[in-house]
Scaffold this motif. Sequence first.
Motif, PDB file in Angstrom:
ATOM      1  N   ASN A 199      21.775  13.332 -10.840  1.00 16.29           N
ATOM      2  CA  ASN A 199      21.862  13.614  -9.404  1.00 16.29           C
ATOM      3  C   ASN A 199      20.638  14.396  -8.933  1.00 16.29           C
ATOM      4  N   ALA A 200      20.516  14.515  -7.615  1.00 12.41           N
ATOM      5  CA  ALA A 200      19.341  15.180  -7.039  1.00 12.41           C
ATOM      6  C   ALA A 200      19.355  16.659  -7.451  1.00 12.41           C
ATOM      7  N   PRO A 201      18.347  17.104  -8.224  1.00 16.69           N
ATOM      8  CA  PRO A 201      18.426  18.448  -8.808  1.00 16.69           C
ATOM      9  C   PRO A 201      18.436  19.584  -7.799  1.00 16.69           C
ATOM     10  N   ILE A 202      17.714  19.430  -6.703  1.00 15.99           N
ATOM     11  CA  ILE A 202      17.724  20.526  -5.715  1.00 15.99           C
ATOM     12  C   ILE A 202      19.109  20.603  -5.068  1.00 15.99           C
ATOM     13  N   CYS A 207      24.257  23.378  -4.545  1.00 16.89           N
ATOM     14  CA  CYS A 207      25.724  23.383  -4.700  1.00 16.89           C
ATOM     15  C   CYS A 207      26.169  24.570  -5.546  1.00 16.89           C
ATOM     16  N   LYS A 208      25.463  24.793  -6.666  1.00 22.31           N
ATOM     17  CA  LYS A 208      25.829  25.903  -7.557  1.00 22.31           C
ATOM     18  C   LYS A 208      25.763  27.226  -6.803  1.00 22.31           C
ATOM     19  N   THR A 236      13.933  17.906   1.685  1.00 20.15           N
ATOM     20  CA  THR A 236      13.504  17.421   0.370  1.00 20.15           C
ATOM     21  C   THR A 236      13.250  15.909   0.373  1.00 20.15           C
ATOM     22  N   ALA A 237      12.325  15.520  -0.489  1.00 19.06           N
ATOM     23  CA  ALA A 237      12.067  14.085  -0.691  1.00 19.06           C
ATOM     24  C   ALA A 237      13.297  13.430  -1.325  1.00 19.06           C
ATOM     25  N   ASP A 238      14.006  14.194  -2.154  1.00 23.65           N
ATOM     26  CA  ASP A 238      15.169  13.619  -2.846  1.00 23.65           C
ATOM     27  C   ASP A 238      16.291  13.235  -1.882  1.00 23.65           C
ATOM     28  N   GLN A 239      16.407  13.935  -0.766  1.00 19.42           N
ATOM     29  CA  GLN A 239      17.410  13.536   0.247  1.00 19.42           C
ATOM     30  C   GLN A 239      17.040  12.179   0.835  1.00 19.42           C
ATOM     31  N   PHE A 255      14.843  10.561  -8.404  1.00 18.75           N
ATOM     32  CA  PHE A 255      14.767  11.915  -7.844  1.00 18.75           C
ATOM     33  C   PHE A 255      13.613  12.666  -8.506  1.00 18.75           C
ATOM     34  N   ILE A 256      12.767  13.256  -7.681  1.00 14.86           N
ATOM     35  CA  ILE A 256      11.548  13.900  -8.227  1.00 14.86           C
ATOM     36  C   ILE A 256      11.644  15.423  -8.235  1.00 14.86           C
ATOM     37  N   ASN A 257      12.812  15.945  -7.868  1.00 15.26           N
ATOM     38  CA  ASN A 257      12.988  17.406  -7.861  1.00 15.26           C
ATOM     39  C   ASN A 257      12.052  18.060  -6.849  1.00 15.26           C
ATOM     40  N   ALA A 258      11.976  17.446  -5.699  1.00 14.28           N
ATOM     41  CA  ALA A 258      11.120  18.019  -4.642  1.00 14.28           C
ATOM     42  C   ALA A 258      11.698  17.635  -3.301  1.00 14.28           C
TER      43      ALA A 258
END
Length: 258
Positions: A199-202, A207-208, A236-239, A255-258
């Motif tokens: 999943n999208a890391p950001i 969420c955490k 974010t790019a991931d969205q 997903f690039i984590n950005a």
Amino acid sequence: MSNVKTEVQGQVAILTISRPKALNALNSETLDDIKAAFEAIDQKEIRAVILTGDGDKSFVAGADIAEMHGLNKEQGTAFGKKGNDVFRYIETFPIPVIAAVNGYALGGGNEICMSCDIRLASDNAVFGQPEAGLGITPGFGGTQRLARIVAPGIAKEIIYATKNIKADKAKEIGLVNEVYPQAELMPAALKLANKIAANAPIAVRECKKAINDGLQVDMDKAIVIEEEAFGRCFETADQKEGMGAFLEKRKDKHFINA
Ligand code: CAA
């Protein structure tokens, strides 16, 4: 030589607490090693962490009783703070941490797994807070986190009566998410970690933080925490990638984590 081994499998880091001569009990050195192992995680590449114990008998058998035996009041307070600082670091670590509880999780062992996001257990796992029988309170967060994870009355029974509980009971009271035969525990933890990592890391980090921070405040403040986290994701790019993939009916997402 560190008492914590780190292994990376893809985007998952596996940290193994390894002090076999004391069933992985936490002395000061091991607490330092745990902190150092988390600090060394590459937060750009790694998307989920698994914390486990070496061997097939014990996850962590508690704080080190031999080290604690001769402490005075100030030293006891300082030792508690040391453990609490490390466990709070784990609890607020930006990347989700799964505890793979592969045996005894007593005292500091139950406390460290409660500072993780998710607990999976092997069928031989035993959870408990034996401290009152040793003349102390739980000292690495047990009086606080157990009563927040399970019902307060259940937490009080476990702590006051030093009642150890087996894996199935731990699942019944919500202390662990799932129980597996020992050989299946790490594969199950890896499967879950990889599902999180996909999943999208950001978004996962937001969420955490939103869940953890929101649980500490009233609902009016909590929903604002969520609104702000939700809003930040749109930067974010991931969205764009996640929603773009849906709209384009594309299964592969990058997903690039950005
Ligand atoms: N601290 C230091 N050494 C420990 C330890 C601990 N918490 N737990 C186990 N060990 C050591 C034992 O002393 C033993 O060492 P030796 O071989 O040198 O004698 C070795 O590990 C193996 O342990 P056992 O022989 O006792 O193994 P067992 O299979 O008979 O029993 C056990 C396993 C039920 C886990 C038992 O070891 C036990 O009860 N351990 C202590 C559990 C405990 O009370 N934990 C809470 C500690 S207090 C705490 O954690 C405070 C806090 O909140 C910060």
